[in-house]
Design an enzyme around this catalytic site. Structure first.
Site, PDB file in Angstrom:
ATOM      1  N   GLU A   1      -6.625  -8.862   8.338  1.00  0.00           N
ATOM      2  CA  GLU A   1      -6.277 -10.283   8.183  1.00  0.00           C
ATOM      3  C   GLU A   1      -5.347 -10.735   9.311  1.00  0.00           C
ATOM      4  OE1 GLU A   1      -4.990 -11.854   4.234  1.00  0.00           O
ATOM      5  OE2 GLU A   1      -3.227 -12.506   5.349  1.00  0.00           O
TER       6      GLU A   1
ATOM      7  N   THR B   1      -1.116 -13.007   3.709  1.00  0.00           N
ATOM      8  CA  THR B   1      -1.212 -13.627   2.375  1.00  0.00           C
ATOM      9  C   THR B   1      -0.700 -12.737   1.245  1.00  0.00           C
ATOM     10  OG1 THR B   1      -3.480 -12.809   2.210  1.00  0.00           O
ATOM     11  CG2 THR B   1      -3.190 -15.091   2.968  1.00  0.00           C
TER      12      THR B   1
HETATM   13  S1  SF4 Z   1      -6.956 -15.136  -3.059  1.00  0.00           S
HETATM   14 FE1  SF4 Z   1      -5.304 -14.196  -1.846  1.00  0.00          FE
HETATM   15  S2  SF4 Z   1      -5.571 -11.980  -2.068  1.00  0.00           S
HETATM   16 FE2  SF4 Z   1      -7.459 -12.959  -2.730  1.00  0.00          FE
HETATM   17  S3  SF4 Z   1      -8.739 -12.922  -0.909  1.00  0.00           S
HETATM   18 FE3  SF4 Z   1      -7.686 -14.900  -0.977  1.00  0.00          FE
HETATM   19  S4  SF4 Z   1      -5.857 -14.608   0.255  1.00  0.00           S
HETATM   20 FE4  SF4 Z   1      -6.656 -12.583  -0.202  1.00  0.00          FE
END
Ligand code: SF4
Length: 292
Positions: free
Chosen positions: A125, A160
């Protein structure tokens, strides 16, 4: 022994949407996924059973299908273009919250801030975000701060799956650097991750004395959930499936909390829950039959 399930755990919408896309029947034997679609071994097995080929980034030359998928973790525009230039049809399963992170990092760069991504430099990411920026730095901990020397206006986003407290601490450390004049921090930690971290705090408030954290060994967000429990001095174990449970973990325990990372399927959680219930029942039977 009491068992409490976290209120929020397991597969998030971003990961689920990516899995659903890859499992569409028309893709059977026709799709290659570059990198782990999700950091979960059981889901990856299911994908392979459904004829989805999964390769690592350094194996791009071996793609034998016309369709290729970018995972929920995203990729840089240059990577996607490189795949298109090879004549491949690119299906983009990047999570909307990762797209938001990309957009905000670019926004900071456009506005004249030096972009900093708080996260793991080798995580797919983070590599995708950095790949879309002209200049940027990745900060994982305070030892990375000297690399920001010479940049006085710093714009910060986060991987994230980070823990907000950790990111806030680093933001404050960056603000305190002698050469830094201004800092803009945009919180890009995703809501499903925050929900899962919040649910752990609820478990900790209920006095668990053992935390079970289910998720792929290489799942960053699962590791962070375990660390949240360990940081409070509570025993916690990160494992992938019910077969990994060790009866020794449960000896003398009163209250077990169960949680799971954002790429752990519900059926794996249910399997672990059932196995822990069996262990708990065995303990009760064992103590009931103790003499005296
Ligand atoms: S909701 Fe959050 S943890 Fe799930 S794929 Fe998206 S960014 Fe990643």
């Amino acid at each position: 022994m009491r068992i409490t399930l976290a209120q929020a755990m397991g597969t998030c919408f971003g990961v689920q949407d990516a899995i659903d896309l890859a499992l569409q029947p028309e893709f059977r034997d026709k799709l290659t996924v570059v990198g782990q679609l999700v950091h979960n071994p059981q889901t990856m097995e299911r994908l392979r059973e459904n004829g989805v080929r999964v390769i690592e980034r350094d194996q791009i030359d071996s793609i034998a299908t016309e369709a290729v998928m970018v995972t929920a973790h995203g990729a840089s525009d240059a990577t996607k273009q490189m795949l298109r230039d090879r004549g491949l049809t690119v299906y983009d399963a990047t999570c909307p919250l990762v797209i938001r992170l990309h957009k905000l990092a670019r926004f900071l760069e456009r506005e004249g801030w030096f972009p900093v991504v708080v996260g793991e430099a080798d995580h797919v990411e983070v590599r995708g975000v950095i790949g879309n920026l002209k200049f940027a730095a990745v900060v994982h901990d305070e030892t990375d701060l000297p690399a920001l020397a010479g940049h006085s206006r710093i714009g910060i986003v986060s991987q994230t799956t980070n823990r907000l407290e950790k990111v806030q601490k680093l933001v404050e450390a960056i603000r305190a650097l002698p050469w830094v004049e201004s800092v803009r921090f945009i919180d890009t930690i995703c809501q499903p991750v925050k929900d899962r971290q919040g649910a752990i705090n609820v478990l900790l408030g209920q006095d668990i004395d053992l935390g079970l954290v289910i998720g792929g060994r290489n799942s960053a967000n699962t590791r962070k959930l375990r660390d949240l429990i360990l940081d409070r001095g509570i025993e916690a174990h990160h494992f992938e499936r019910a077969a990994d449970l060790d009866p020794a973990w449960f000896v003398g325990k009163q209250h077990v909390g169960i949680t799971a990372g954002t790429s752990t399927p519900q059926d794996v959680i249910a399997e672990v829950h059932r196995a822990v219930q069996v262990i708990a029942a065995g303990q009760t039977a064992g103590s009931a039959s103790l003499p005296g």
